[in-house]
Design a protein around this motif. Structure first.
Motif, PDB file in Angstrom:
ATOM      1  N   ASP A  90      -4.386   1.960  11.843  1.00 20.87           N
ATOM      2  CA  ASP A  90      -5.665   2.631  11.609  1.00 20.87           C
ATOM      3  C   ASP A  90      -5.476   4.110  11.311  1.00 20.87           C
ATOM      4  OD1 ASP A  90      -7.013   0.277  12.032  1.00 20.87           O
ATOM      5  OD2 ASP A  90      -7.392   0.670  14.159  1.00 20.87           O
ATOM      6  N   SER A  91      -4.390   4.679  11.807  1.00 20.94           N
ATOM      7  CA  SER A  91      -4.139   6.112  11.616  1.00 20.94           C
ATOM      8  C   SER A  91      -3.705   6.450  10.188  1.00 20.94           C
ATOM      9  CB  SER A  91      -3.066   6.598  12.602  1.00 20.94           C
ATOM     10  OG  SER A  91      -1.862   5.859  12.427  1.00 20.94           O
ATOM     11  N   ALA A  92      -3.282   5.439   9.439  1.00 31.39           N
ATOM     12  CA  ALA A  92      -2.839   5.688   8.058  1.00 31.39           C
ATOM     13  C   ALA A  92      -4.056   6.019   7.194  1.00 31.39           C
ATOM     14  CB  ALA A  92      -2.112   4.472   7.512  1.00 31.39           C
ATOM     15  N   LYS A  93      -4.027   7.167   6.553  1.00 33.03           N
ATOM     16  CA  LYS A  93      -5.178   7.631   5.773  1.00 33.03           C
ATOM     17  C   LYS A  93      -5.206   7.064   4.351  1.00 33.03           C
ATOM     18  CE  LYS A  93      -5.501  11.984   8.338  1.00 33.03           C
ATOM     19  NZ  LYS A  93      -5.476  13.479   8.231  1.00 33.03           N
ATOM     20  N   LYS A  94      -4.050   6.718   3.842  1.00 37.53           N
ATOM     21  CA  LYS A  94      -3.966   6.214   2.462  1.00 37.53           C
ATOM     22  C   LYS A  94      -3.706   4.710   2.458  1.00 37.53           C
ATOM     23  CE  LYS A  94      -3.731  10.316   0.132  1.00 37.53           C
ATOM     24  NZ  LYS A  94      -4.430  10.704  -1.107  1.00 37.53           N
ATOM     25  N   THR A  95      -4.086   4.100   1.344  1.00 35.93           N
ATOM     26  CA  THR A  95      -3.841   2.662   1.168  1.00 35.93           C
ATOM     27  C   THR A  95      -3.078   2.441  -0.137  1.00 35.93           C
ATOM     28  OG1 THR A  95      -5.839   2.036   2.379  1.00 35.93           O
ATOM     29  CG2 THR A  95      -4.892   0.393   0.905  1.00 35.93           C
ATOM     30  N   LEU A  96      -1.981   1.724  -0.043  1.00 39.18           N
ATOM     31  CA  LEU A  96      -1.185   1.377  -1.219  1.00 39.18           C
ATOM     32  C   LEU A  96      -1.556  -0.035  -1.641  1.00 39.18           C
ATOM     33  CD1 LEU A  96       1.175   1.997  -3.197  1.00 39.18           C
ATOM     34  CD2 LEU A  96       2.703   0.960  -1.500  1.00 39.18           C
ATOM     35  N   LYS A  97      -2.113  -0.161  -2.838  1.00 43.06           N
ATOM     36  CA  LYS A  97      -2.449  -1.484  -3.363  1.00 43.06           C
ATOM     37  C   LYS A  97      -1.214  -2.090  -4.028  1.00 43.06           C
ATOM     38  CE  LYS A  97      -7.377  -0.709  -4.361  1.00 43.06           C
ATOM     39  NZ  LYS A  97      -8.396  -0.743  -5.439  1.00 43.06           N
ATOM     40  N   LEU A  98      -0.941  -3.333  -3.675  1.00 43.48           N
ATOM     41  CA  LEU A  98       0.213  -4.045  -4.214  1.00 43.48           C
ATOM     42  C   LEU A  98      -0.272  -5.297  -4.939  1.00 43.48           C
ATOM     43  CD1 LEU A  98       3.268  -4.582  -4.443  1.00 43.48           C
ATOM     44  CD2 LEU A  98       3.172  -5.594  -2.143  1.00 43.48           C
ATOM     45  N   TYR A  99      -0.112  -5.306  -6.258  1.00 41.90           N
ATOM     46  CA  TYR A  99      -0.506  -6.437  -7.088  1.00 41.90           C
ATOM     47  C   TYR A  99       0.726  -7.292  -7.394  1.00 41.90           C
ATOM     48  CZ  TYR A  99      -5.012  -4.144  -8.176  1.00 41.90           C
ATOM     49  OH  TYR A  99      -6.261  -3.566  -8.108  1.00 41.90           O
ATOM     50  N   ILE A 129      -1.297  -1.265   3.544  1.00 41.37           N
ATOM     51  CA  ILE A 129      -0.987  -2.056   2.348  1.00 41.37           C
ATOM     52  C   ILE A 129      -2.180  -2.967   2.053  1.00 41.37           C
ATOM     53  CG2 ILE A 129       0.469  -3.823   1.307  1.00 41.37           C
ATOM     54  CD1 ILE A 129       2.755  -2.866   3.075  1.00 41.37           C
ATOM     55  N   GLN A 130      -2.662  -2.921   0.825  1.00 42.31           N
ATOM     56  CA  GLN A 130      -3.679  -3.876   0.381  1.00 42.31           C
ATOM     57  C   GLN A 130      -3.038  -4.812  -0.620  1.00 42.31           C
ATOM     58  OE1 GLN A 130      -7.367  -2.307  -1.176  1.00 42.31           O
ATOM     59  NE2 GLN A 130      -8.131  -4.331  -1.755  1.00 42.31           N
ATOM     60  N   PHE A 131      -3.076  -6.090  -0.321  1.00 40.09           N
ATOM     61  CA  PHE A 131      -2.449  -7.099  -1.184  1.00 40.09           C
ATOM     62  C   PHE A 131      -3.490  -7.723  -2.097  1.00 40.09           C
ATOM     63  CE2 PHE A 131      -1.421 -11.573  -1.977  1.00 40.09           C
ATOM     64  CZ  PHE A 131      -0.207 -11.436  -2.633  1.00 40.09           C
ATOM     65  N   ILE A 132      -3.191  -7.751  -3.399  1.00 37.95           N
ATOM     66  CA  ILE A 132      -4.051  -8.434  -4.385  1.00 37.95           C
ATOM     67  C   ILE A 132      -3.162  -9.384  -5.168  1.00 37.95           C
ATOM     68  CG2 ILE A 132      -5.681  -8.200  -6.304  1.00 37.95           C
ATOM     69  CD1 ILE A 132      -4.827  -5.089  -4.431  1.00 37.95           C
ATOM     70  N   GLY A 133      -3.414 -10.679  -5.038  1.00 36.63           N
ATOM     71  CA  GLY A 133      -2.537 -11.673  -5.655  1.00 36.63           C
ATOM     72  C   GLY A 133      -3.142 -12.342  -6.869  1.00 36.63           C
ATOM     73  N   GLY A 134      -2.331 -12.494  -7.904  1.00 42.27           N
ATOM     74  CA  GLY A 134      -2.758 -13.186  -9.115  1.00 42.27           C
ATOM     75  C   GLY A 134      -2.063 -14.525  -9.266  1.00 42.27           C
ATOM     76  N   THR A 135      -2.612 -15.376 -10.132  1.00 44.34           N
ATOM     77  CA  THR A 135      -2.002 -16.677 -10.413  1.00 44.34           C
ATOM     78  C   THR A 135      -1.917 -16.915 -11.928  1.00 44.34           C
ATOM     79  OG1 THR A 135      -4.120 -17.889 -10.321  1.00 44.34           O
ATOM     80  CG2 THR A 135      -2.915 -17.617  -8.248  1.00 44.34           C
ATOM     81  N   ASP A 243      -7.460  -1.527 -13.664  1.00 44.45           N
ATOM     82  CA  ASP A 243      -6.895  -1.803 -14.987  1.00 44.45           C
ATOM     83  C   ASP A 243      -5.479  -2.389 -14.887  1.00 44.45           C
ATOM     84  OD1 ASP A 243      -7.080  -1.915 -17.787  1.00 44.45           O
ATOM     85  OD2 ASP A 243      -5.998  -0.026 -18.015  1.00 44.45           O
ATOM     86  N   VAL A 244      -5.255  -3.165 -13.835  1.00 51.57           N
ATOM     87  CA  VAL A 244      -3.957  -3.827 -13.657  1.00 51.57           C
ATOM     88  C   VAL A 244      -4.010  -5.187 -14.338  1.00 51.57           C
ATOM     89  CG1 VAL A 244      -2.428  -4.915 -11.984  1.00 51.57           C
ATOM     90  CG2 VAL A 244      -3.339  -2.637 -11.535  1.00 51.57           C
ATOM     91  N   LYS A 245      -3.034  -5.423 -15.195  1.00 50.48           N
ATOM     92  CA  LYS A 245      -2.968  -6.696 -15.919  1.00 50.48           C
ATOM     93  C   LYS A 245      -1.657  -7.430 -15.678  1.00 50.48           C
ATOM     94  CE  LYS A 245      -6.082  -5.233 -19.647  1.00 50.48           C
ATOM     95  NZ  LYS A 245      -6.428  -3.914 -19.065  1.00 50.48           N
ATOM     96  N   GLY A 246      -0.667  -6.713 -15.144  1.00 46.67           N
ATOM     97  CA  GLY A 246       0.632  -7.341 -14.912  1.00 46.67           C
ATOM     98  C   GLY A 246       1.137  -7.066 -13.521  1.00 46.67           C
ATOM     99  N   THR A 247       2.220  -7.737 -13.158  1.00 44.68           N
ATOM    100  CA  THR A 247       2.815  -7.574 -11.828  1.00 44.68           C
ATOM    101  C   THR A 247       4.316  -7.351 -11.946  1.00 44.68           C
ATOM    102  OG1 THR A 247       3.061  -9.988 -11.662  1.00 44.68           O
ATOM    103  CG2 THR A 247       1.079  -9.009 -10.701  1.00 44.68           C
ATOM    104  N   PRO A 248       4.891  -6.642 -10.970  1.00 49.05           N
ATOM    105  CA  PRO A 248       4.227  -5.970  -9.851  1.00 49.05           C
ATOM    106  C   PRO A 248       3.584  -4.658 -10.302  1.00 49.05           C
ATOM    107  CG  PRO A 248       6.559  -5.487  -9.795  1.00 49.05           C
ATOM    108  CD  PRO A 248       6.358  -6.453 -10.927  1.00 49.05           C
ATOM    109  N   SER A 249       2.507  -4.289  -9.646  1.00 50.61           N
ATOM    110  CA  SER A 249       1.859  -3.001  -9.902  1.00 50.61           C
ATOM    111  C   SER A 249       1.491  -2.361  -8.574  1.00 50.61           C
ATOM    112  CB  SER A 249       0.599  -3.188 -10.755  1.00 50.61           C
ATOM    113  OG  SER A 249       0.920  -3.515 -12.091  1.00 50.61           O
ATOM    114  N   LEU A 250       1.607  -1.036  -8.537  1.00 45.78           N
ATOM    115  CA  LEU A 250       1.269  -0.262  -7.351  1.00 45.78           C
ATOM    116  C   LEU A 250       0.185   0.743  -7.705  1.00 45.78           C
ATOM    117  CD1 LEU A 250       4.918   0.550  -6.204  1.00 45.78           C
ATOM    118  CD2 LEU A 250       3.419  -1.184  -5.210  1.00 45.78           C
ATOM    119  N   VAL A 251      -0.824   0.857  -6.848  1.00 46.26           N
ATOM    120  CA  VAL A 251      -1.938   1.777  -7.099  1.00 46.26           C
ATOM    121  C   VAL A 251      -2.291   2.487  -5.800  1.00 46.26           C
ATOM    122  CG1 VAL A 251      -4.354   1.976  -7.796  1.00 46.26           C
ATOM    123  CG2 VAL A 251      -2.865   0.351  -8.978  1.00 46.26           C
TER     124      VAL A 251
END
Length: 282
Positions: A90-99, A129-135, A243-251
């Motif tokens: 909870d103390s982490a102020k930033k979130t790294l999105k992982l596609y 870490i926020q995980f967003i998974g594609g298929t 605007d992520v269309k491919g993987t892996p991507s970090l935002v």
């Protein structure tokens, strides 16, 4: 023999011949009717078989059914259909999105190279870490407000469903399972759709401390408990605002993290650390 008797004999013979011909004609007619009837039955049977095959071929499969089923969201999720997966202190102020896409070979390379550094910073509380998974490697695509199942395989969807089953156990189980999925030991070639096999996914899970012989996880995988969630997650990937269309991507903070070339995802621990430290200061 008199002429009259001779004529009578001839008449009687002709009558017997006529009668025999009539009987033979009747027998032939019956045979024809039987043959026609059998032929009709055969044609109907074939038509019925073809019809059944067509119906079966057009019958929605498990994934087509899942695309229209009510979503059962795993524990440790939030948002619509439980597609927001954010883990960390909870103390982490930033979130790294992982596609990522589970079948993606470059994702496997990224996880094997950069993954340990990413987790080290996560455990240190530098970010969530926020995980967003594609298929998309299964050929799945958006159709209106749901996903249309593709024809390139099932492994991405099935592994995504298994990730949901792991997340339902705990965030730690999710991270361990994801790391094992992308490991050199278990991640298949893109052309090998091994993740479609439930037993293989359970074998991978058994290699982790958090999920070894975990019946709750195994039952969820075998029963497809989170199949609809997997497709909902894929829909979230396809409708992302980054605007992520491919993987892996970090935002982070709406900006893509790139390596030294300024274009592609950092694929070395050094490039990743440089990119993420810069984003944390931004």
């Amino acid at each position: 023999m008199s002429k009259r008797n001779s004529q009578a004999a001839k008449t009687a013979a002709r009558e017997r011949l006529r009668a025999e011909r009539e009987r033979e004609a009747k027998r032939a007619k019956v045979r024809r009717q039987i043959i026609v009837a059998c032929s009709v039955v055969g044609v109907l049977a074939i038509a019925g078989g073809v019809g059944y095959a067509i119906v079966q071929a057009n019958k929605p499969g498990a994934w087509e059914a899942a695309s229209e089923a009510k979503v059962v969201a795993p524990a440790n999720t939030t948002g619509k259909n439980g597609t927001t997966v954010v883990i960390g202190k909870d103390s982490a102020k930033k979130t790294l999105k992982l596609y990522e896409d589970p079948r993606c070979p470059i994702c496997a390379t990224f996880e094997q190279s950069v993954g340990p550094t990413l987790l080290e910073d996560y455990e240190a509380g530098k970010y969530k870490i926020q995980f967003i998974g594609g298929t998309f490697l299964d050929g799945d695509g958006r159709k209106g407000d749901r996903m249309e199942v593709g024809s390139y395989g099932e492994g991405s969807k099935n592994a995504m469903s298994a990730l949901g089953a792991a997340l339902n156990v705990s965030p730690e189980a999710f991270l361990e399972f994801k790391e094992a999925l992308y490991s050199a030991e278990f991640h298949p070639e893109e052309s090998q759709d091994k993740f479609k096999d439930d037993d293989y996914l359970i074998e991978i899970a058994d290699s982790t401390e958090a999920l070894k012989n975990n019946k709750k996880f195994q039952d969820a995988v075998k029963n497809g408990t989170f199949d609809a969630w997997a497709l909902a997650m894929s829909y979230a990937f396809n409708t992302n605002k980054d605007d992520v269309k491919g993987t892996p991507s970090l935002v982070m903070d709406g900006k893509k993290l790139t390596g030294a070339d300024g274009k592609n995802t950092p694929m070395s621990p050094e490039d990743f650390r440089t990119a993420v430290d810069k984003a944390l200061k931004g």
